[in-house]
Motif scaffolding. Sequence first.
Motif, short mmCIF file in Angstrom:
data_model
loop_
_atom_site.label_atom_id
_atom_site.label_comp_id
_atom_site.label_asym_id
_atom_site.label_seq_id
_atom_site.Cartn_x
_atom_site.Cartn_y
_atom_site.Cartn_z
N GLU A 44 0.84 -1.18 0.00
CA GLU A 44 0.00 0.00 0.00
C GLU A 44 0.88 1.24 0.00
O GLU A 44 1.81 1.37 0.78
CB GLU A 44 -0.90 0.01 1.24
N ARG A 54 0.03 7.51 1.94
CA ARG A 54 -0.48 8.77 1.46
C ARG A 54 0.24 9.91 2.16
O ARG A 54 0.12 10.10 3.35
CB ARG A 54 -1.98 8.86 1.71
N GLN A 100 -0.86 10.22 -9.22
CA GLN A 100 -1.64 10.16 -7.99
C GLN A 100 -2.62 8.99 -8.00
O GLN A 100 -2.98 8.47 -6.93
CB GLN A 100 -2.40 11.48 -7.79
N ALA A 110 -1.64 6.09 -6.00
CA ALA A 110 -1.56 6.21 -4.54
C ALA A 110 -2.87 5.91 -3.83
O ALA A 110 -2.86 5.57 -2.65
CB ALA A 110 -1.11 7.63 -4.17
N TYR A 111 -3.98 6.04 -4.53
CA TYR A 111 -5.27 5.97 -3.86
C TYR A 111 -6.15 4.86 -4.39
O TYR A 111 -6.44 4.81 -5.59
CB TYR A 111 -6.00 7.31 -4.00
N GLU A 162 -9.16 4.78 -4.13
CA GLU A 162 -10.36 5.45 -4.66
C GLU A 162 -10.31 5.63 -6.17
O GLU A 162 -11.34 5.88 -6.81
CB GLU A 162 -10.53 6.82 -3.99
N SER A 166 -8.00 17.65 -2.55
CA SER A 166 -7.03 16.56 -2.51
C SER A 166 -7.40 15.53 -3.55
O SER A 166 -8.56 15.40 -3.95
CB SER A 166 -7.01 15.91 -1.12
N TYR A 167 -6.41 14.76 -4.00
CA TYR A 167 -6.70 13.72 -4.98
C TYR A 167 -7.53 12.60 -4.39
O TYR A 167 -8.34 11.98 -5.09
CB TYR A 167 -5.40 13.21 -5.61
N GLN A 168 -7.38 12.35 -3.11
CA GLN A 168 -8.24 11.35 -2.47
C GLN A 168 -9.70 11.80 -2.56
O GLN A 168 -10.60 11.01 -2.86
CB GLN A 168 -7.84 11.15 -1.02
N GLY A 190 -12.39 10.02 -4.89
CA GLY A 190 -13.47 9.49 -4.08
C GLY A 190 -14.83 10.05 -4.44
O GLY A 190 -15.86 9.43 -4.16
#
Length: 303
Positions: free
Chosen positions: A55, A58, A268, A271-272, A274, A292-294, A298
């Motif tokens: 993982e 973040r 990115q 990294a997520y 989502e 944020s990219y999250q 999301g």
Amino acid sequence: MAAPLLQKNSTLPILLYHTPRYPLNRPFTGHSYFRTKSFSLLNSSKMEAAEITEEVERKPAGEDMSSKKKIFVAVATGSTGKRIVEQLLAKGFAVKAAVRDLDKAKTALSHENPALQMVKADVTEGSVKLAEAIGDDSEAVICATGFRPGWDLFAPWKVDNFGTVNLVEACSKVSVNRFILISSILVNGAAMGQIFNPAYIFLNVFGFTLVAKLQAEQYIRKSGINYTIIRPGGLRNDPPSGNVVMEPEDTLYQGTISRDQVAEVAVQALAYPEASYKVVEIVSSPNAPKRSYQDLFGSIRQK
């Protein structure tokens, strides 16, 4: 209140609409694509997934997110691919850059970086050779290919369709289960009711480019691979001039975005969680809030 927008099922010719939130700020130039809340064209760029098992931690933008994972980038010397390579290296990733011409690549990429490995590969040459290039040391593939406009009407299919399919098949051969594709907005223009959209017509003149891209997307989605399909608006070579706007598939038919931001979204996406199994459309706007990219990934609910 926003100016009126054409509905997705509209069959009327496109007019120039925009909203105060995402204003039109660039003229129609070159090979660009269009979007729904503001309107633009997308450049066709020159040719320029085992899932990531660790993982990715973040961390704030600019910090190492990679734990030295090796990412295969095809094609790494293109206008967008080069930026993806540079940003991956800046984040601490090890990169395997797929190029067609090694000599040219040495002048285009920072080949002295020990985290960068350049390999000769051509997406049009089939999945077996691509699997050898990807190897058993790559954990994800980012596809940033694009045909060069010309008289060969089969070029979009060779590169944007068959080439992408070859990459996905190669991933299967070497058990790579993370795949990120740089596609474009308006690829599903016909289903959106945009068949008379000038950009949709213009780009499909070059061998039905958007149709080729859409069929490649459909193959990826049916393959079972963990994908993120990124559909950018009109590609700009200049630095970012606004924040990223991210919308669900088949939403945008205008807007522009810096290639630097497209590369950032691709990096990115690694990294997520989502970002997994999603199609996202992106443009930039100086009036859009910074998110944020999250949060961005999301916020997208996949169809």
